[in-house]
Design an enzyme around this catalytic site. Structure first.
Site, PDB file in Angstrom:
ATOM      1  N   GLY A  85      36.781  49.066  28.684  1.00  0.00           N
ATOM      2  CA  GLY A  85      35.464  48.435  28.689  1.00  0.00           C
ATOM      3  C   GLY A  85      35.298  47.250  27.769  1.00  0.00           C
ATOM      4  N   THR A  86      36.384  46.503  27.497  1.00  0.00           N
ATOM      5  CA  THR A  86      36.194  45.327  26.634  1.00  0.00           C
ATOM      6  C   THR A  86      35.383  44.248  27.346  1.00  0.00           C
ATOM      7  OG1 THR A  86      38.305  44.330  27.278  1.00  0.00           O
ATOM      8  CG2 THR A  86      38.314  45.753  25.322  1.00  0.00           C
ATOM      9  N   ASN A  87      35.528  44.155  28.663  1.00  0.00           N
ATOM     10  CA  ASN A  87      34.689  43.189  29.395  1.00  0.00           C
ATOM     11  C   ASN A  87      33.232  43.624  29.368  1.00  0.00           C
ATOM     12  OD1 ASN A  87      36.172  40.851  30.789  1.00  0.00           O
ATOM     13  ND2 ASN A  87      37.554  42.569  31.127  1.00  0.00           N
ATOM     14  N   MET A  89      38.872  50.446  38.836  1.00  0.00           N
ATOM     15  CA  MET A  89      40.169  50.616  39.493  1.00  0.00           C
ATOM     16  C   MET A  89      40.093  51.334  40.843  1.00  0.00           C
ATOM     17  SD  MET A  89      41.915  49.054  37.332  1.00  0.00           S
ATOM     18  CE  MET A  89      43.664  49.384  37.404  1.00  0.00           C
ATOM     19  N   LEU A 147      36.440  49.651  46.713  1.00  0.00           N
ATOM     20  CA  LEU A 147      35.139  49.844  47.354  1.00  0.00           C
ATOM     21  C   LEU A 147      35.252  49.475  48.825  1.00  0.00           C
ATOM     22  CD1 LEU A 147      32.989  48.165  44.588  1.00  0.00           C
ATOM     23  CD2 LEU A 147      32.966  50.602  45.188  1.00  0.00           C
ATOM     24  N   ASN A 156      33.533  40.417  40.427  1.00  0.00           N
ATOM     25  CA  ASN A 156      34.740  41.038  39.880  1.00  0.00           C
ATOM     26  C   ASN A 156      35.457  40.026  38.994  1.00  0.00           C
ATOM     27  OD1 ASN A 156      36.852  43.054  39.689  1.00  0.00           O
ATOM     28  ND2 ASN A 156      38.055  41.759  41.048  1.00  0.00           N
ATOM     29  N   HIS A 190      39.310  38.985  37.860  1.00  0.00           N
ATOM     30  CA  HIS A 190      40.730  39.201  38.142  1.00  0.00           C
ATOM     31  C   HIS A 190      41.538  38.464  37.081  1.00  0.00           C
ATOM     32  CE1 HIS A 190      44.297  40.118  40.383  1.00  0.00           C
ATOM     33  NE2 HIS A 190      44.683  38.866  40.239  1.00  0.00           N
TER      34      HIS A 190
HETATM   35  C1  GRF Z   1      40.910  43.508  32.685  1.00  0.00           C
HETATM   36  O1  GRF Z   1      42.173  42.929  32.450  1.00  0.00           O
HETATM   37  C2  GRF Z   1      40.424  43.074  34.005  1.00  0.00           C
HETATM   38  O2  GRF Z   1      40.768  41.776  34.343  1.00  0.00           O
HETATM   39  C3  GRF Z   1      41.106  44.038  34.900  1.00  0.00           C
HETATM   40  O3  GRF Z   1      41.053  45.256  34.210  1.00  0.00           O
HETATM   41  C4  GRF Z   1      41.016  45.009  32.820  1.00  0.00           C
HETATM   42  C5  GRF Z   1      39.804  45.721  32.273  1.00  0.00           C
HETATM   43  O4  GRF Z   1      39.798  45.813  30.896  1.00  0.00           O
HETATM   44  N1  GRF Z   1      40.556  44.017  36.227  1.00  0.00           N
HETATM   45  P1  GRF Z   1      38.511  46.382  30.151  1.00  0.00           P
HETATM   46  O5  GRF Z   1      38.255  47.802  30.660  1.00  0.00           O
HETATM   47  O6  GRF Z   1      37.345  45.476  30.426  1.00  0.00           O
HETATM   48  O7  GRF Z   1      38.880  46.411  28.694  1.00  0.00           O
END
Ligand code: GRF
Length: 207
Positions: free
Chosen positions: A12-14, A90, A93, A107, A109
């Site tokens: 969940g860093t994003n 992951m 959908l 999304n 990528h």
């Molecule tokens: C990221 O590298 C994103 O691009 C990919 O999955 C990873 C998710 O990382 N689709 P996080 O859970 O947001 O840390």
């Protein structure tokens, strides 16, 4: 104010970058629910720490893929969600979900689409393929989700240098720090401010 639903599976860093940007950059949006496909995802803790609803919904607990799509769509619709954000989600959908939120699912990528994308290109595999090919630039792409994997309209891209001694892990971290955590909140801000206009497969960014 735009209501956002976030789908996660991992660290969940994003999600964290998006929550922080909403707080500090005045993005006119609010995350109303975080749904994980994995009950152990640290992303769930990040949401709870912010007082955001955090729930687990696993495909395997539903009769089939369509039933899962319908349940997810109902979950978000009942909370008034106007944008669904896939932040390291992951699970694939189906069309049922994608059509319900047409041009309202984003999304990220971890490569420059159309390179290193499509079936099988996820997580570290993307960065392994980048290093195996020997390209000098990679990056990240935020796009709207269509029924074709990584094939929807591109919103923002940012390039990142590949260095000689990179491992997949080192490169993954650089792509996150220099690209993902920046362009994902930025794309959400543009959407929340009504500045994204989809024309076929292109996204025009209004001034
Ligand atoms: C990221 O590298 C994103 O691009 C990919 O999955 C990873 C998710 O990382 N689709 P996080 O859970 O947001 O840390």
């Amino acid at each position: 104010m735009l209501k956002i639903g976030v789908l996660v599976s991992g660290g969940g860093t994003n999600l964290q970058a998006i929550m922080d940007a909403i707080d500090t950059q005045g993005i006119p949006a609010e995350i109303v629910s975080v749904v994980s496909s994995n009950p152990n995802a640290y992303a769930l803790e990040r949401a709870k720490n912010k007082g955001i609803e955090a729930v687990t919904m696993r495909k395997r607990d539903y009769a089939d893929a369509k039933a899962y799509d319908i349940a997810l769509a109902e979950h978000f619709k009942s909370r008034g969600v106007g944008l669904v954000v896939l932040a390291g989600f992951m699970t694939i959908l189906g069309e049922t979900f994608v059509n319900e939120f047409e041009n309202k699912i984003m999304n990220i990528h971890p490569a420059l689409i159309p390179s290193f994308c499509g079936d099988g290109f996820y997580g570290l595999h993307v960065h392994e393929a980048v290093l195996a090919k020997g390209v000098k630039l990679t990056g990240a792409t935020v796009h709207f989700v269509s029924p074709i994997t990584d094939g929807g309209p591109i919103i923002l891209q940012k390039a990142v240098e590949v260095l000689d001694d990179d491992t997949p892990e080192v490169l993954q971290k650089r792509v996150m720090e220099q690209a993902e955590w920046k362009i994902f909140p930025e794309a959400i801000r543009l959407f929340a401010e009504g500045k994204l206009q989809v024309e076929g497969n292109k996204v025009r960014i209004k001034k």
